[in-house]
Scaffold this active site. Sequence first.
Site, PDB file in Angstrom:
ATOM      1  N   ASP A  12      -4.328  -3.012  22.088  1.00 50.88           N
ATOM      2  CA  ASP A  12      -3.673  -3.932  21.149  1.00 50.88           C
ATOM      3  C   ASP A  12      -3.468  -5.212  21.965  1.00 50.88           C
ATOM      4  OD1 ASP A  12      -2.115  -3.862  18.325  1.00 50.88           O
ATOM      5  OD2 ASP A  12      -0.881  -5.011  19.709  1.00 50.88           O
ATOM      6  N   LYS A  29       2.228   4.361  18.022  1.00 50.09           N
ATOM      7  CA  LYS A  29       2.014   3.085  18.694  1.00 50.09           C
ATOM      8  C   LYS A  29       2.783   3.112  20.004  1.00 50.09           C
ATOM      9  CE  LYS A  29      -0.061  -0.908  17.978  1.00 50.09           C
ATOM     10  NZ  LYS A  29      -1.276  -1.267  17.244  1.00 50.09           N
TER      11      LYS A  29
HETATM   12  P1  NDP Z   1      -5.329  -9.917  22.218  1.00 51.52           P
HETATM   13  O1  NDP Z   1      -4.361  -9.673  23.291  1.00 51.52           O
HETATM   14  O2  NDP Z   1      -6.778  -9.722  22.484  1.00 51.52           O
HETATM   15  O3  NDP Z   1      -5.137 -11.382  21.631  1.00 51.52           O
HETATM   16  C1  NDP Z   1      -3.921 -11.819  21.111  1.00 51.52           C
HETATM   17  C2  NDP Z   1      -4.044 -13.271  20.732  1.00 51.52           C
HETATM   18  O4  NDP Z   1      -2.889 -13.658  19.987  1.00 51.52           O
HETATM   19  C3  NDP Z   1      -4.104 -14.192  21.932  1.00 51.52           C
HETATM   20  O5  NDP Z   1      -4.848 -15.326  21.602  1.00 51.52           O
HETATM   21  C4  NDP Z   1      -2.634 -14.548  22.143  1.00 51.52           C
HETATM   22  O6  NDP Z   1      -2.424 -15.780  22.811  1.00 51.52           O
HETATM   23  C5  NDP Z   1      -2.167 -14.662  20.708  1.00 51.52           C
HETATM   24  N1  NDP Z   1      -0.726 -14.371  20.658  1.00 51.52           N
HETATM   25  C6  NDP Z   1      -0.106 -13.222  21.001  1.00 51.52           C
HETATM   26  N2  NDP Z   1       1.220 -13.326  20.871  1.00 51.52           N
HETATM   27  C7  NDP Z   1       1.419 -14.574  20.430  1.00 51.52           C
HETATM   28  C8  NDP Z   1       2.584 -15.307  20.085  1.00 51.52           C
HETATM   29  N3  NDP Z   1       3.806 -14.742  20.188  1.00 51.52           N
HETATM   30  N4  NDP Z   1       2.417 -16.568  19.637  1.00 51.52           N
HETATM   31  C9  NDP Z   1       1.189 -17.125  19.526  1.00 51.52           C
HETATM   32  N5  NDP Z   1       0.045 -16.491  19.846  1.00 51.52           N
HETATM   33  C10 NDP Z   1       0.177 -15.246  20.290  1.00 51.52           C
HETATM   34  O7  NDP Z   1      -4.861  -8.990  20.986  1.00 51.52           O
HETATM   35  P2  NDP Z   1      -5.699  -8.468  19.754  1.00 51.52           P
HETATM   36  O8  NDP Z   1      -6.678  -9.502  19.321  1.00 51.52           O
HETATM   37  O9  NDP Z   1      -6.165  -7.106  20.055  1.00 51.52           O
HETATM   38  O10 NDP Z   1      -4.552  -8.312  18.648  1.00 51.52           O
HETATM   39  C11 NDP Z   1      -4.182  -9.389  17.772  1.00 51.52           C
HETATM   40  C12 NDP Z   1      -3.447  -8.832  16.572  1.00 51.52           C
HETATM   41  O11 NDP Z   1      -4.285  -7.895  15.870  1.00 51.52           O
HETATM   42  C13 NDP Z   1      -2.158  -8.064  16.856  1.00 51.52           C
HETATM   43  O12 NDP Z   1      -1.261  -8.252  15.800  1.00 51.52           O
HETATM   44  C14 NDP Z   1      -2.624  -6.616  16.842  1.00 51.52           C
HETATM   45  O13 NDP Z   1      -1.552  -5.719  16.571  1.00 51.52           O
HETATM   46  C15 NDP Z   1      -3.622  -6.654  15.710  1.00 51.52           C
HETATM   47  N6  NDP Z   1      -4.600  -5.587  15.680  1.00 51.52           N
HETATM   48  C16 NDP Z   1      -5.427  -5.356  16.745  1.00 51.52           C
HETATM   49  C17 NDP Z   1      -6.371  -4.355  16.688  1.00 51.52           C
HETATM   50  C18 NDP Z   1      -7.370  -4.162  17.770  1.00 51.52           C
HETATM   51  O14 NDP Z   1      -8.317  -3.366  17.549  1.00 51.52           O
HETATM   52  N7  NDP Z   1      -7.277  -4.818  18.899  1.00 51.52           N
HETATM   53  C19 NDP Z   1      -6.452  -3.455  15.533  1.00 51.52           C
HETATM   54  C20 NDP Z   1      -5.605  -3.834  14.420  1.00 51.52           C
HETATM   55  C21 NDP Z   1      -4.695  -4.846  14.528  1.00 51.52           C
HETATM   56  P3  NDP Z   1      -1.767 -15.786  24.295  1.00 51.52           P
HETATM   57  O15 NDP Z   1      -2.879 -15.351  25.195  1.00 51.52           O
HETATM   58  O16 NDP Z   1      -1.323 -17.177  24.523  1.00 51.52           O
HETATM   59  O17 NDP Z   1      -0.625 -14.803  24.256  1.00 51.52           O
END
Ligand code: NDP
Length: 445
Positions: free
Chosen positions: A166, A126
């Site tokens: 991510d 990662k």
């Molecule tokens: P994105 O950046 O596309 O979206 C993240 C979302 O989560 C946004 O809506 C963001 O809001 C919100 N968010 C992030 N940090 C916080 C926080 N501290 N408090 C509240 N809301 C928060 O990321 P992904 O959708 O790709 O990833 C989301 C999760 O899924 C993560 O845990 C990631 O590790 C996991 N994941 C992702 C994969 C992938 O293929 N993308 C694969 C497997 C797991 P804001 O814009 O306000 O920050």
Amino acid sequence: MEDQLQGTFAEVLQRNPGEVELHQAVREVFESLVPVLRKNPQYTEAAVLERICEPERQIIFRVPWVDDSGQVRINRGFRVEYNSALGPYKGGLRFHPSVYLGTVKFLGFEQVFKNALTGLPIGGGKGGSDFDPRGRSDGEVMRFCQSFMTELYRHIGEYTDVPAGDIGVGAREIGFLFGQYKRITNRYESGVLTGKGLTWGGSLVRKEATGYGCVIFADRMLATRSESLDGLRVSISGSGNVAIYAAEKAQQLGSRVITFSDSSGYVVDEAGIDLDLLKQIKEVERGRVSDYVDRRPGARFVTEGNLWEVPTDVALPCATQNELTDKDAERLVANGVRAVAEGANMPCTREAVALLREHRVLFGPGKAANAGGVATSALEMQQNASRDSWSFDYTEQRLGEIMATIHDQCLATADEYDAPGDYVVGANVGGFTRVADAIISLGVV
Ligand code: NDP
């Protein structure tokens, strides 16, 4: 935990001070391993636990770049190459101001077991940076990505380490990163990154895969109790890549998705969310979830409390780690939740997981429930290696098969270890034994 596990855990705490998310992730896996170590003394003899907890390589580097006003900015970049017993290191890059070494290590540790569960030949790693792409211009994001790759390129490669996206790293960032890799190396090595655009080596269904896979997993869990997502209320947190495509698949399967969120608050839309509008705001305009309610009569934006207060049948936390606490779990249980599947990595606290399991709520841990993303990344690597591109339907069918296999293997492993229906045990033990056996086979390296 037994003595040996306690001892190794104490070492993890001592060697990685202050990295609380890593401690949480290691402890959660260790709690499932007592019967595994009793049954398999070879793991103890070969010091597999100690070897699995120590990353093979940890890279930390300076990322200098120039913002739009001409000011020099410095961020910190990370790549933790955790374990390559099963294949090249594989795992995403996170760009978020909260990222520090402990975040990357916890995510890398989880990734090792998740990747093992897919049954595909990928190790775990990662990376990321404390850079915040939110509010930055495309030019700033490009300059940052170019500088980040100018260091990272020497550590990665299609047979070595294959990063993906991510939080904060989507198609735009992967494009800039790949462009710089291509320029520096003078190689069109598509298999070095996944999550690429469709015209330059990407795979259909990769964008959708994590969210779709999570919902497929939730539906299969419900099927073990002769239920399905059809007609159920579904609450989703986050509004990024995972959340949006979890919502899409849930709607396709007949659910009513009633919430989504970002770090400023959450939206409740009792009529069922308008996904086209949400995609327009998040994917095209890069806006905030509050913009949605201005254009959607009946929807409300809430900044007090959190969305787990809204009564629901199925909860899919898809934002970030530790976003669903024991208090939230209590409320979900009181409101009759039937299933919780983790789209994000470690979104439920340890106490929340314990409470859900105690109340026999179907619980899909992230290692299993969100493995569809990395699995489809591995399918992207296969297509790159054979210079082929598969159709949407075929790739989605492969994703469905992989999620079904992960689900069924979790149940079979849980049965084998006298924990019927416990997906946490199934995922931790299934992932661990596959990596552990490979570690032993490869000797002390
Ligand atoms: P994105 O950046 O596309 O979206 C993240 C979302 O989560 C946004 O809506 C963001 O809001 C919100 N968010 C992030 N940090 C916080 C926080 N501290 N408090 C509240 N809301 C928060 O990321 P992904 O959708 O790709 O990833 C989301 C999760 O899924 C993560 O845990 C990631 O590790 C996991 N994941 C992702 C994969 C992938 O293929 N993308 C694969 C497997 C797991 P804001 O814009 O306000 O920050």
